[in-house]
Motif scaffolding. Structure first.
Motif, PDB file in Angstrom:
ATOM      1  N   GLU A   1       0.834  -1.196   0.000  1.00 55.54           N
ATOM      2  CA  GLU A   1       0.000   0.000   0.000  1.00 55.54           C
ATOM      3  C   GLU A   1       0.873   1.252   0.000  1.00 55.54           C
ATOM      4  OE1 GLU A   1      -3.186   0.479  -0.280  1.00 55.54           O
ATOM      5  OE2 GLU A   1      -3.896  -1.600  -0.207  1.00 55.54           O
ATOM      6  N   LEU A   2       0.316   2.331  -0.518  1.00 57.01           N
ATOM      7  CA  LEU A   2       1.012   3.604  -0.580  1.00 57.01           C
ATOM      8  C   LEU A   2       0.502   4.541   0.501  1.00 57.01           C
ATOM      9  CD1 LEU A   2       0.645   2.449  -3.649  1.00 57.01           C
ATOM     10  CD2 LEU A   2       1.534   4.681  -4.294  1.00 57.01           C
ATOM     11  N   ALA A   3       1.375   5.426   0.944  1.00 58.81           N
ATOM     12  CA  ALA A   3       0.979   6.444   1.927  1.00 58.81           C
ATOM     13  C   ALA A   3       0.346   7.616   1.181  1.00 58.81           C
ATOM     14  CB  ALA A   3       2.197   6.890   2.723  1.00 58.81           C
ATOM     15  N   GLY A   4      -0.726   7.346   0.461  1.00 58.98           N
ATOM     16  CA  GLY A   4      -1.383   8.380  -0.326  1.00 58.98           C
ATOM     17  C   GLY A   4      -0.646   8.652  -1.617  1.00 58.98           C
ATOM     18  N   PRO A   5      -1.160   9.572  -2.439  1.00 53.03           N
ATOM     19  CA  PRO A   5      -0.519   9.892  -3.707  1.00 53.03           C
ATOM     20  C   PRO A   5       0.847  10.539  -3.487  1.00 53.03           C
ATOM     21  CG  PRO A   5      -2.779  10.713  -3.618  1.00 53.03           C
ATOM     22  CD  PRO A   5      -2.415  10.310  -2.229  1.00 53.03           C
ATOM     23  N   PRO A   6       1.753  10.400  -4.451  1.00 52.78           N
ATOM     24  CA  PRO A   6       3.079  11.013  -4.307  1.00 52.78           C
ATOM     25  C   PRO A   6       3.016  12.531  -4.368  1.00 52.78           C
ATOM     26  CG  PRO A   6       2.831  10.031  -6.484  1.00 52.78           C
ATOM     27  CD  PRO A   6       1.634   9.625  -5.700  1.00 52.78           C
ATOM     28  N   ARG A   7       4.028  13.155  -3.774  1.00 49.03           N
ATOM     29  CA  ARG A   7       4.228  14.598  -3.873  1.00 49.03           C
ATOM     30  C   ARG A   7       5.354  14.867  -4.861  1.00 49.03           C
ATOM     31  NH1 ARG A   7       0.143  13.202  -0.507  1.00 49.03           N
ATOM     32  NH2 ARG A   7      -0.359  14.818   1.038  1.00 49.03           N
ATOM     33  N   PHE A   8       5.263  16.010  -5.554  1.00 44.25           N
ATOM     34  CA  PHE A   8       6.231  16.331  -6.600  1.00 44.25           C
ATOM     35  C   PHE A   8       6.888  17.702  -6.429  1.00 44.25           C
ATOM     36  CE2 PHE A   8       2.981  13.553  -8.452  1.00 44.25           C
ATOM     37  CZ  PHE A   8       3.761  12.523  -8.947  1.00 44.25           C
ATOM     38  N   LEU A   9       6.164  18.676  -5.895  1.00 41.38           N
ATOM     39  CA  LEU A   9       6.628  20.064  -5.862  1.00 41.38           C
ATOM     40  C   LEU A   9       7.353  20.395  -4.561  1.00 41.38           C
ATOM     41  CD1 LEU A   9       3.350  21.722  -7.191  1.00 41.38           C
ATOM     42  CD2 LEU A   9       5.526  21.673  -8.412  1.00 41.38           C
ATOM     43  N   PRO A  10       8.260  21.355  -4.592  1.00 42.28           N
ATOM     44  CA  PRO A  10       8.813  21.877  -3.330  1.00 42.28           C
ATOM     45  C   PRO A  10       7.703  22.527  -2.505  1.00 42.28           C
ATOM     46  CG  PRO A  10      10.104  22.615  -5.231  1.00 42.28           C
ATOM     47  CD  PRO A  10       8.863  21.988  -5.784  1.00 42.28           C
ATOM     48  N   GLU A  11       7.917  22.617  -1.192  1.00 43.39           N
ATOM     49  CA  GLU A  11       6.888  23.168  -0.308  1.00 43.39           C
ATOM     50  C   GLU A  11       6.556  24.621  -0.634  1.00 43.39           C
ATOM     51  OE1 GLU A  11       7.878  22.643   3.777  1.00 43.39           O
ATOM     52  OE2 GLU A  11       7.934  20.449   3.657  1.00 43.39           O
ATOM     53  N   ASP A  12       7.537  25.384  -1.162  1.00 43.29           N
ATOM     54  CA  ASP A  12       7.306  26.806  -1.422  1.00 43.29           C
ATOM     55  C   ASP A  12       6.806  27.074  -2.841  1.00 43.29           C
ATOM     56  OD1 ASP A  12       9.596  26.166  -2.774  1.00 43.29           O
ATOM     57  OD2 ASP A  12      10.815  27.799  -1.943  1.00 43.29           O
ATOM     58  N   ALA A  13       6.357  26.019  -3.541  1.00 39.77           N
ATOM     59  CA  ALA A  13       5.893  26.175  -4.920  1.00 39.77           C
ATOM     60  C   ALA A  13       4.364  26.044  -4.983  1.00 39.77           C
ATOM     61  CB  ALA A  13       6.555  25.115  -5.813  1.00 39.77           C
ATOM     62  N   PRO A  14       3.782  26.678  -6.019  1.00 41.26           N
ATOM     63  CA  PRO A  14       4.379  27.687  -6.909  1.00 41.26           C
ATOM     64  C   PRO A  14       4.563  29.007  -6.171  1.00 41.26           C
ATOM     65  CG  PRO A  14       2.044  27.444  -7.392  1.00 41.26           C
ATOM     66  CD  PRO A  14       2.371  26.390  -6.359  1.00 41.26           C
ATOM     67  N   ALA A  15       5.312  29.906  -6.768  1.00 41.95           N
ATOM     68  CA  ALA A  15       5.716  31.130  -6.064  1.00 41.95           C
ATOM     69  C   ALA A  15       4.511  31.940  -5.595  1.00 41.95           C
ATOM     70  CB  ALA A  15       6.616  31.983  -6.971  1.00 41.95           C
ATOM     71  N   ASP A  16       3.439  31.967  -6.389  1.00 40.20           N
ATOM     72  CA  ASP A  16       2.288  32.795  -6.020  1.00 40.20           C
ATOM     73  C   ASP A  16       1.318  32.095  -5.085  1.00 40.20           C
ATOM     74  OD1 ASP A  16       1.621  31.003  -8.022  1.00 40.20           O
ATOM     75  OD2 ASP A  16       0.067  32.296  -8.882  1.00 40.20           O
ATOM     76  N   ARG A  17       1.421  30.755  -4.932  1.00 38.97           N
ATOM     77  CA  ARG A  17       0.530  30.000  -4.031  1.00 38.97           C
ATOM     78  C   ARG A  17       1.331  28.901  -3.337  1.00 38.97           C
ATOM     79  NH1 ARG A  17      -3.825  32.339  -2.482  1.00 38.97           N
ATOM     80  NH2 ARG A  17      -4.850  30.350  -2.096  1.00 38.97           N
ATOM     81  N   PRO A  18       2.336  29.269  -2.516  1.00 41.78           N
ATOM     82  CA  PRO A  18       3.167  28.232  -1.867  1.00 41.78           C
ATOM     83  C   PRO A  18       2.308  27.279  -1.038  1.00 41.78           C
ATOM     84  CG  PRO A  18       3.613  30.432  -0.967  1.00 41.78           C
ATOM     85  CD  PRO A  18       2.746  30.626  -2.145  1.00 41.78           C
ATOM     86  N   GLY A  19       2.715  26.022  -1.026  1.00 44.83           N
ATOM     87  CA  GLY A  19       1.972  24.994  -0.304  1.00 44.83           C
ATOM     88  C   GLY A  19       0.755  24.469  -1.044  1.00 44.83           C
TER      89      GLY A  19
END
Length: 290
Positions: free
Chosen positions: A160-178
């Motif tokens: 089993e997976l711990a939910g879908p994978p993450r791809f982006l840095p936490e501060d991305a995108p610049a105009d809507r971080p997180g």
């Protein structure tokens, strides 16, 4: 209807039956998942606490064959019965088996694993259930059915997976971080009702179904995507699927930012980013008949 396993949630893929038009798109995503995470799937296959090399394997909700081919790579003498609700995915699996020269080692069975009675799947030495058990309408029934199938010393592997994978840095995108975490949180709120066993501890459920847990392993996935264009395509496909579930729950500004990322031809497309990664975890429980 239990459907094929997939690396994400959002349409929903193996919980409910797919329309044919979406089937090929999901198959491409499953193939990307298999290719990009091949090393991690192989590590799980190598870890399995088997008493001897399995000769008969059943791959439940096989999709396009990520588990089937990883297991045949590890156990080349084995024969695999691949079970899935999607005839399109099974056709793709057969084509891949033929291209790899292992067609004689693969048998496909189209079936809905939520049906009360399953077709005859023989007496397997190993049953592999990757990202499929949490989509079963009645997972206890499925586990007990598997227990009755297994050879006396046979092994069940629930991956089993711990939910879908993450791809982006936490501060991305610049105009809507997180943004990515908020998108996942919105989808999770909807899936909590429809897919209640996602993220569950399968140990107690295996014990309740008459199994003895022989081992548990968690494999961390953290793959740098800066030099692999396929990771951008994978991220695009996963987030497109999640958008379908999350859109109604997102703030307008977040939905606009997400759509900019998902515009494959736009200047802010996720395909143009050089800072992607694949971050997730996969956990496997190995169990024998108690």
């Amino acid at each position: 209807m239990t459907h094929t396993h997939a690396p994400h949630e959002g349409h929903h893929e193996h919980g409910r039956h797919q329309e044919h038009g979406a089937d090929s798109g999901q198959a491409e995503l499953l193939d990307l998942d298999a290719d990009l995470l091949a090393e991690h799937i192989a590590a799980i296959a190598k870890w399995l606490p088997l008493k001897s090399g399995p000769r008969r394997i059943v791959d439940l909700a096989s999709g396009t064959g990520a588990g089937t081919f990883a297991l045949l790579e590890r156990f080349p003498e084995a024969h695999v019965t691949a079970v899935d609700a999607s005839s399109g995915h099974l056709q793709r699996l057969r084509e891949k088996a033929s291209a790899r020269g292992v067609g004689e080692h693969v048998h496909t069975v189209p079936t809905d694993l939520d049906d009360a009675a399953w077709p005859d799947l023989g007496t397997p030495d190993l049953v592999w259930a990757s990202a499929s058990m949490h989509h079963m309408a009645d997972p206890d029934h499925a586990l007990r059915t598997v227990r009755d199938l297994l050879a006396p010393d046979g092994l069940l592997a629930v991956v089993e997976l711990a939910g879908p994978p993450r791809f982006l840095p936490e501060d991305a995108p610049a105009d809507r971080p997180g943004l990515e975490e908020r998108v996942h949180a919105a989808a999770d709120r909807l899936h909590a009702e429809h897919v209640p066993h996602r993220g569950a501890d399968w140990g107690p459920m295996l014990t309740a179904a008459g199994f003895a847990v022989a081992g548990e392993l968690t494999v961390a996935v953290d793959i740098d995507g800066s030099r692999n264009a396929a990771i951008g395509r994978y991220a695009l496909g996963v987030l497109q699927r999640i958008r379908g579930a999350a859109a109604a729950e997102l703030a307008a500004e977040d939905l606009t930012a997400l759509d900019r990322l998902l515009d494959a031809d736009g200047p802010h497309s996720i395909l143009r980013r050089g800072d992607l990664a694949i971050r997730t975890e996969r956990t496997v429980w190995a169990a024998r008949r108690g």
